[in-house]
Design a protein around this motif. Structure first.
Motif, PDB file in Angstrom:
ATOM      1  N   GLU A  58       0.965  -1.095   0.024  1.00 62.44           N
ATOM      2  CA  GLU A  58       0.071  -0.046  -0.013  1.00 62.44           C
ATOM      3  C   GLU A  58       0.967   1.370  -0.020  1.00 62.44           C
ATOM      4  O   GLU A  58       0.590   2.256  -0.566  1.00 62.44           O
ATOM      5  N   ARG A  59       2.135   1.384   0.937  1.00 62.28           N
ATOM      6  CA  ARG A  59       2.850   2.278   0.761  1.00 62.28           C
ATOM      7  C   ARG A  59       3.342   2.668  -0.604  1.00 62.28           C
ATOM      8  O   ARG A  59       3.533   3.657  -1.158  1.00 62.28           O
ATOM      9  N   ASP A  60       3.740   1.718  -1.098  1.00 62.78           N
ATOM     10  CA  ASP A  60       4.453   1.709  -2.624  1.00 62.78           C
ATOM     11  C   ASP A  60       3.553   1.994  -3.591  1.00 62.78           C
ATOM     12  O   ASP A  60       3.802   3.090  -4.616  1.00 62.78           O
ATOM     13  N   ARG A  61       2.361   1.725  -3.394  1.00 62.09           N
ATOM     14  CA  ARG A  61       1.042   2.257  -4.219  1.00 62.09           C
ATOM     15  C   ARG A  61       0.933   3.736  -4.104  1.00 62.09           C
ATOM     16  O   ARG A  61       0.927   4.715  -4.998  1.00 62.09           O
ATOM     17  N   ARG A  62       0.892   4.129  -2.967  1.00 60.44           N
ATOM     18  CA  ARG A  62       0.793   5.509  -2.793  1.00 60.44           C
ATOM     19  C   ARG A  62       1.957   6.512  -3.393  1.00 60.44           C
ATOM     20  O   ARG A  62       1.706   7.398  -3.390  1.00 60.44           O
ATOM     21  N   ALA A  63       3.063   5.856  -3.264  1.00 57.69           N
ATOM     22  CA  ALA A  63       4.278   6.397  -3.565  1.00 57.69           C
ATOM     23  C   ALA A  63       4.148   6.770  -5.212  1.00 57.69           C
ATOM     24  O   ALA A  63       4.748   7.784  -5.622  1.00 57.69           O
ATOM     25  N   ALA A  64       3.410   5.980  -5.764  1.00 55.90           N
ATOM     26  CA  ALA A  64       3.428   6.265  -7.428  1.00 55.90           C
ATOM     27  C   ALA A  64       2.801   7.523  -7.563  1.00 55.90           C
ATOM     28  O   ALA A  64       2.948   8.108  -8.766  1.00 55.90           O
ATOM     29  N   PHE A  65       1.934   8.014  -6.850  1.00 57.13           N
ATOM     30  CA  PHE A  65       1.024   9.298  -7.107  1.00 57.13           C
ATOM     31  C   PHE A  65       2.029  10.563  -6.724  1.00 57.13           C
ATOM     32  O   PHE A  65       0.994  11.404  -6.872  1.00 57.13           O
ATOM     33  N   LEU A  66       2.994  10.419  -5.779  1.00 54.19           N
ATOM     34  CA  LEU A  66       3.564  11.551  -5.453  1.00 54.19           C
ATOM     35  C   LEU A  66       4.465  12.465  -6.416  1.00 54.19           C
ATOM     36  O   LEU A  66       4.926  12.054  -7.438  1.00 54.19           O
ATOM     37  N   THR A  67       4.378  13.746  -6.284  1.00 53.23           N
ATOM     38  CA  THR A  67       5.073  14.531  -7.248  1.00 53.23           C
ATOM     39  C   THR A  67       6.506  14.415  -6.706  1.00 53.23           C
ATOM     40  O   THR A  67       6.875  13.968  -5.568  1.00 53.23           O
ATOM     41  N   PRO A  68       7.653  15.010  -7.589  1.00 56.69           N
ATOM     42  CA  PRO A  68       8.900  14.888  -6.927  1.00 56.69           C
ATOM     43  C   PRO A  68       9.280  15.878  -5.698  1.00 56.69           C
ATOM     44  O   PRO A  68       9.980  15.373  -4.765  1.00 56.69           O
ATOM     45  N   GLU A  69       8.460  17.010  -5.516  1.00 56.05           N
ATOM     46  CA  GLU A  69       8.649  17.707  -4.387  1.00 56.05           C
ATOM     47  C   GLU A  69       7.983  17.008  -3.168  1.00 56.05           C
ATOM     48  O   GLU A  69       8.378  17.029  -1.969  1.00 56.05           O
ATOM     49  N   GLU A  70       6.756  16.406  -3.314  1.00 51.94           N
ATOM     50  CA  GLU A  70       6.083  15.801  -2.389  1.00 51.94           C
ATOM     51  C   GLU A  70       6.876  14.459  -2.079  1.00 51.94           C
ATOM     52  O   GLU A  70       7.300  14.286  -0.798  1.00 51.94           O
ATOM     53  N   ARG A  71       7.486  13.939  -2.810  1.00 50.49           N
ATOM     54  CA  ARG A  71       8.340  12.651  -2.838  1.00 50.49           C
ATOM     55  C   ARG A  71       9.768  13.198  -1.765  1.00 50.49           C
ATOM     56  O   ARG A  71      10.179  12.657  -0.540  1.00 50.49           O
ATOM     57  N   ALA A  72      10.260  14.508  -1.960  1.00 55.12           N
ATOM     58  CA  ALA A  72      11.461  14.734  -1.104  1.00 55.12           C
ATOM     59  C   ALA A  72      10.977  15.109   0.242  1.00 55.12           C
ATOM     60  O   ALA A  72      11.658  14.920   1.151  1.00 55.12           O
ATOM     61  N   TYR A  73       9.751  15.781   0.379  1.00 50.32           N
ATOM     62  CA  TYR A  73       9.236  15.997   1.597  1.00 50.32           C
ATOM     63  C   TYR A  73       9.029  14.678   2.339  1.00 50.32           C
ATOM     64  O   TYR A  73       9.340  14.683   3.562  1.00 50.32           O
ATOM     65  N   ALA A  74       8.578  13.801   1.710  1.00 48.57           N
ATOM     66  CA  ALA A  74       7.939  12.665   2.268  1.00 48.57           C
ATOM     67  C   ALA A  74       9.260  11.973   2.774  1.00 48.57           C
ATOM     68  O   ALA A  74       9.399  11.242   3.847  1.00 48.57           O
ATOM     69  N   ASP A  75      10.482  12.063   2.065  1.00 52.19           N
ATOM     70  CA  ASP A  75      11.855  11.104   2.471  1.00 52.19           C
ATOM     71  C   ASP A  75      12.274  11.965   3.529  1.00 52.19           C
ATOM     72  O   ASP A  75      12.608  10.978   4.590  1.00 52.19           O
ATOM     73  N   ASP A  76      12.024  13.128   3.868  1.00 52.35           N
ATOM     74  CA  ASP A  76      12.394  13.912   5.108  1.00 52.35           C
ATOM     75  C   ASP A  76      11.569  13.385   6.213  1.00 52.35           C
ATOM     76  O   ASP A  76      12.092  13.254   7.327  1.00 52.35           O
ATOM     77  N   GLU A  77      10.401  13.322   5.982  1.00 52.03           N
ATOM     78  CA  GLU A  77       9.552  13.039   7.208  1.00 52.03           C
ATOM     79  C   GLU A  77       9.846  11.456   7.520  1.00 52.03           C
ATOM     80  O   GLU A  77       9.652  11.190   8.895  1.00 52.03           O
ATOM     81  N   ARG A  78      10.038  10.601   6.550  1.00 46.91           N
ATOM     82  CA  ARG A  78      10.352   9.270   7.050  1.00 46.91           C
ATOM     83  C   ARG A  78      11.595   9.116   7.747  1.00 46.91           C
ATOM     84  O   ARG A  78      11.761   8.345   8.620  1.00 46.91           O
ATOM     85  N   ARG A  79      12.381   9.976   7.274  1.00 47.43           N
ATOM     86  CA  ARG A  79      14.004   9.929   8.295  1.00 47.43           C
ATOM     87  C   ARG A  79      13.562  10.411   9.623  1.00 47.43           C
ATOM     88  O   ARG A  79      14.093   9.956  10.645  1.00 47.43           O
ATOM     89  N   ARG A  80      12.459  11.420   9.821  1.00 47.69           N
ATOM     90  CA  ARG A  80      12.388  11.800  11.175  1.00 47.69           C
ATOM     91  C   ARG A  80      11.627  11.011  11.934  1.00 47.69           C
ATOM     92  O   ARG A  80      11.588  10.437  13.052  1.00 47.69           O
ATOM     93  N   MET A  81      10.500  10.087  11.241  1.00 48.16           N
ATOM     94  CA  MET A  81       9.783   8.965  11.770  1.00 48.16           C
ATOM     95  C   MET A  81      10.672   7.793  12.322  1.00 48.16           C
ATOM     96  O   MET A  81      10.479   7.423  13.457  1.00 48.16           O
ATOM     97  N   LYS A  82      11.917   7.496  11.643  1.00 43.02           N
ATOM     98  CA  LYS A  82      12.705   6.328  11.972  1.00 43.02           C
ATOM     99  C   LYS A  82      13.783   6.814  13.280  1.00 43.02           C
ATOM    100  O   LYS A  82      13.860   6.229  13.952  1.00 43.02           O
ATOM    101  N   ALA A  83      13.945   8.262  13.294  1.00 40.40           N
ATOM    102  CA  ALA A  83      14.776   8.762  14.207  1.00 40.40           C
ATOM    103  C   ALA A  83      14.010   8.707  15.596  1.00 40.40           C
ATOM    104  O   ALA A  83      14.431   8.468  16.631  1.00 40.40           O
ATOM    105  N   VAL A  84      12.558   8.789  15.522  1.00 45.58           N
ATOM    106  CA  VAL A  84      11.758   8.859  16.727  1.00 45.58           C
ATOM    107  C   VAL A  84      11.239   7.636  17.152  1.00 45.58           C
ATOM    108  O   VAL A  84      11.275   7.213  18.353  1.00 45.58           O
ATOM    109  N   THR A  85      11.188   6.689  16.315  1.00 42.20           N
ATOM    110  CA  THR A  85      11.066   5.032  16.484  1.00 42.20           C
ATOM    111  C   THR A  85      11.851   4.635  17.339  1.00 42.20           C
ATOM    112  O   THR A  85      13.150   4.417  17.137  1.00 42.20           O
ATOM    113  N   PRO A  86      11.680   4.025  18.458  1.00 41.79           N
ATOM    114  CA  PRO A  86      12.411   3.217  19.476  1.00 41.79           C
ATOM    115  C   PRO A  86      13.104   2.060  18.846  1.00 41.79           C
ATOM    116  O   PRO A  86      12.514   1.587  18.161  1.00 41.79           O
TER     117      PRO A  86
END
Length: 78
Positions: free
Chosen positions: A50-78
């Motif tokens: 589902e994550r990969d299906r949703r990724a197909a609809f992102l613009t390059p700007e959204e993808r860059a923003y999402a990559d930053d958010e995912r890095r932050r999520m991983k940093a917070v996850t114990p």
């Protein structure tokens, strides 16, 4: 990016769900039943798809923003 698009919000939600499923799978104790392992593997696979299906609809700007958010999520996850 002031306001998140619907596609980006759905993608980030799918990322969180995938990470949650991954963490649940990783938290299984040794000796867990085959049924439990199979169930959690299937949930993780479905969430990742589902994550990969949703990724197909992102613009390059959204993808860059999402990559930053995912890095932050991983940093917070114990």
């Amino acid at each position: 990016m002031q306001r998140l698009s619907e596609n980006l919000r759905e993608y980030l939600a799918a990322c969180r769900a995938s990470q949650k499923a991954c963490d649940a799978r990783a938290a299984l104790p040794p000796g867990s039943s085959r049924a439990r392992v199979t169930t959690l593997n299937a949930r993780w696979a479905n969430a990742a798809e589902e994550r990969d299906r949703r990724a197909a609809f992102l613009t390059p700007e959204e993808r860059a923003y999402a990559d930053d958010e995912r890095r932050r999520m991983k940093a917070v996850t114990p």
